[in-house]
Design an enzyme around this catalytic site. Structure first.
Site, mmCIF file in Angstrom:
data_model
loop_
_atom_site.group_PDB
_atom_site.id
_atom_site.type_symbol
_atom_site.label_atom_id
_atom_site.label_comp_id
_atom_site.label_asym_id
_atom_site.label_seq_id
_atom_site.Cartn_x
_atom_site.Cartn_y
_atom_site.Cartn_z
ATOM 1 N N TYR A 115 0.821 -1.219 0.000
ATOM 2 C CA TYR A 115 0.000 0.000 0.000
ATOM 3 C C TYR A 115 0.854 1.266 0.000
ATOM 4 O O TYR A 115 0.403 2.315 0.453
ATOM 5 C CB TYR A 115 -0.932 -0.001 1.209
ATOM 6 C CG TYR A 115 -2.181 -0.840 1.014
ATOM 7 C CD1 TYR A 115 -3.141 -0.491 0.067
ATOM 8 C CD2 TYR A 115 -2.417 -1.981 1.782
ATOM 9 C CE1 TYR A 115 -4.291 -1.248 -0.115
ATOM 10 C CE2 TYR A 115 -3.573 -2.739 1.614
ATOM 11 C CZ TYR A 115 -4.509 -2.360 0.664
ATOM 12 O OH TYR A 115 -5.652 -3.111 0.478
ATOM 13 N N PHE A 120 -4.598 7.340 7.160
ATOM 14 C CA PHE A 120 -5.014 5.998 7.591
ATOM 15 C C PHE A 120 -3.968 4.924 7.305
ATOM 16 O O PHE A 120 -4.200 3.746 7.574
ATOM 17 C CB PHE A 120 -6.347 5.617 6.930
ATOM 18 C CG PHE A 120 -6.344 5.680 5.404
ATOM 19 C CD1 PHE A 120 -5.808 4.662 4.644
ATOM 20 C CD2 PHE A 120 -6.893 6.775 4.755
ATOM 21 C CE1 PHE A 120 -5.808 4.709 3.254
ATOM 22 C CE2 PHE A 120 -6.898 6.841 3.360
ATOM 23 C CZ PHE A 120 -6.351 5.800 2.609
ATOM 24 N N ARG A 128 -14.534 -3.688 -10.056
ATOM 25 C CA ARG A 128 -14.833 -2.587 -9.129
ATOM 26 C C ARG A 128 -16.342 -2.368 -9.000
ATOM 27 O O ARG A 128 -16.834 -1.998 -7.939
ATOM 28 C CB ARG A 128 -14.079 -1.326 -9.544
ATOM 29 C CG ARG A 128 -12.586 -1.485 -9.228
ATOM 30 C CD ARG A 128 -11.747 -0.344 -9.735
ATOM 31 N NE ARG A 128 -11.898 0.877 -8.969
ATOM 32 C CZ ARG A 128 -11.273 1.126 -7.824
ATOM 33 N NH1 ARG A 128 -10.479 0.227 -7.277
ATOM 34 N NH2 ARG A 128 -11.425 2.282 -7.220
ATOM 35 N N THR A 154 -15.633 1.969 -1.780
ATOM 36 C CA THR A 154 -14.665 1.678 -0.714
ATOM 37 C C THR A 154 -15.347 1.637 0.654
ATOM 38 O O THR A 154 -15.100 0.733 1.458
ATOM 39 C CB THR A 154 -13.565 2.773 -0.686
ATOM 40 O OG1 THR A 154 -12.951 2.819 -1.971
ATOM 41 C CG2 THR A 154 -12.522 2.480 0.370
ATOM 42 N N ASN A 191 -12.888 -3.534 4.714
ATOM 43 C CA ASN A 191 -13.912 -3.495 3.670
ATOM 44 C C ASN A 191 -13.921 -4.745 2.784
ATOM 45 O O ASN A 191 -14.235 -4.681 1.598
ATOM 46 C CB ASN A 191 -13.820 -2.198 2.854
ATOM 47 C CG ASN A 191 -12.499 -2.053 2.133
ATOM 48 O OD1 ASN A 191 -11.607 -2.882 2.279
ATOM 49 N ND2 ASN A 191 -12.368 -1.012 1.332
ATOM 50 N N HIS A 210 -10.072 -6.049 -1.710
ATOM 51 C CA HIS A 210 -9.347 -5.033 -2.465
ATOM 52 C C HIS A 210 -9.577 -5.305 -3.939
ATOM 53 O O HIS A 210 -9.695 -6.462 -4.342
ATOM 54 C CB HIS A 210 -7.845 -5.128 -2.149
ATOM 55 C CG HIS A 210 -7.000 -4.307 -3.075
ATOM 56 N ND1 HIS A 210 -6.858 -2.947 -2.928
ATOM 57 C CD2 HIS A 210 -6.287 -4.647 -4.176
ATOM 58 C CE1 HIS A 210 -6.076 -2.495 -3.900
ATOM 59 N NE2 HIS A 210 -5.710 -3.508 -4.663
ATOM 60 N N GLU A 251 0.342 -5.211 -8.662
ATOM 61 C CA GLU A 251 -0.165 -5.878 -7.456
ATOM 62 C C GLU A 251 -0.179 -7.395 -7.621
ATOM 63 O O GLU A 251 0.137 -8.138 -6.688
ATOM 64 C CB GLU A 251 -1.554 -5.341 -7.136
ATOM 65 C CG GLU A 251 -1.513 -3.874 -6.708
ATOM 66 C CD GLU A 251 -2.876 -3.219 -6.581
ATOM 67 O OE1 GLU A 251 -2.915 -2.022 -6.244
ATOM 68 O OE2 GLU A 251 -3.909 -3.890 -6.815
HETATM 69 P P1 CMP Z 1 -8.499 -0.700 -0.811
HETATM 70 O O1 CMP Z 1 -9.398 -0.735 -1.995
HETATM 71 O O2 CMP Z 1 -7.759 -1.940 -0.484
HETATM 72 O O3 CMP Z 1 -7.444 0.493 -0.980
HETATM 73 C C1 CMP Z 1 -6.889 1.198 0.092
HETATM 74 C C2 CMP Z 1 -7.507 0.841 1.403
HETATM 75 O O4 CMP Z 1 -7.335 1.799 2.430
HETATM 76 C C3 CMP Z 1 -9.018 0.763 1.250
HETATM 77 O O5 CMP Z 1 -9.392 -0.318 0.463
HETATM 78 C C4 CMP Z 1 -9.449 0.726 2.694
HETATM 79 O O6 CMP Z 1 -9.230 -0.546 3.296
HETATM 80 C C5 CMP Z 1 -8.458 1.722 3.276
HETATM 81 N N1 CMP Z 1 -9.052 3.058 3.348
HETATM 82 C C6 CMP Z 1 -9.368 3.879 2.346
HETATM 83 N N2 CMP Z 1 -9.865 5.040 2.788
HETATM 84 C C7 CMP Z 1 -9.853 4.947 4.127
HETATM 85 C C8 CMP Z 1 -10.232 5.818 5.173
HETATM 86 N N3 CMP Z 1 -10.735 7.031 4.906
HETATM 87 N N4 CMP Z 1 -10.080 5.390 6.427
HETATM 88 C C9 CMP Z 1 -9.563 4.166 6.685
HETATM 89 N N5 CMP Z 1 -9.154 3.289 5.724
HETATM 90 C C10 CMP Z 1 -9.313 3.675 4.472
#
Ligand code: CMP
Length: 140
Positions: free
Chosen positions: A51, A59, A87, A93, A114, A117, A128
């Protein structure tokens, strides 16, 4: 032209909740072929590397902690228009904003935890996917 592969991870919350089967079933039902799959656990360092694009975000530290808190399932998926279609299948997200019937609406716990990914571009799908699957030709 859009590519035919994308990368996904089933995240620790969804693995812990026993939703690997439910999520992979939704992925296959939506027409994706799972062409590589690995059950593994990220170290905090590896999560940070994966990441790194979010390294400046507030975050980031929490995200690395969370992504290394339990096992994940990494997959390469194949389908026409893979990145965009996947997506759509996973939803926004933040599960609070995700459309009905999407994977995140059904299985995500929070904006961080969530459930899944999904790569946001063909270029990132390749980067990735290569992070987890060393046989690059598998993904090419
Ligand atoms: P992902 O699609 O894996 O890409 C980046 C990740 O960061 C996202 O899913 C969430 O798990 C996390 N993420 C993105 N925005 C936030 C936020 N505002 N607060 C906490 N975690 C976040």
């Amino acid at each position: 032209m859009s590519g035919n592969k994308t990368f996904t991870m089933i995240k620790p919350d969804a693995v812990e909740a026993g939703n690997i089967g439910n999520i992979t079933a939704m992925i296959e039902k939506a027409g994706f072929k799972i062409i590589a799959m690995k059950y593994t656990k990220l170290s905090k360092e590896a999560a940070g590397k994966f990441y790194t694009v979010h390294a400046q975000r507030p975050f980031y530290q929490d995200l690395c902690q969370y992504m290394s808190s339990g096992p994940i399932v990494a997959m390469i998926l194949e389908k026409g228009n893979a990145v965009a279609d996947f997506r759509t299948l996973i939803g926004a997200t933040n599960p609070a904003d995700a459309a009905e019937g999407t994977i995140r609406k059904l299985y995500a716990k929070s904006i961080e935890a969530n459930a899944v990914h999904g790569s946001d571009s063909d270029e990132n799908a390749q980067i990735e996917g290569s992070f987890f699957f060393s046989a690059f030709e598998q993904f090419a």
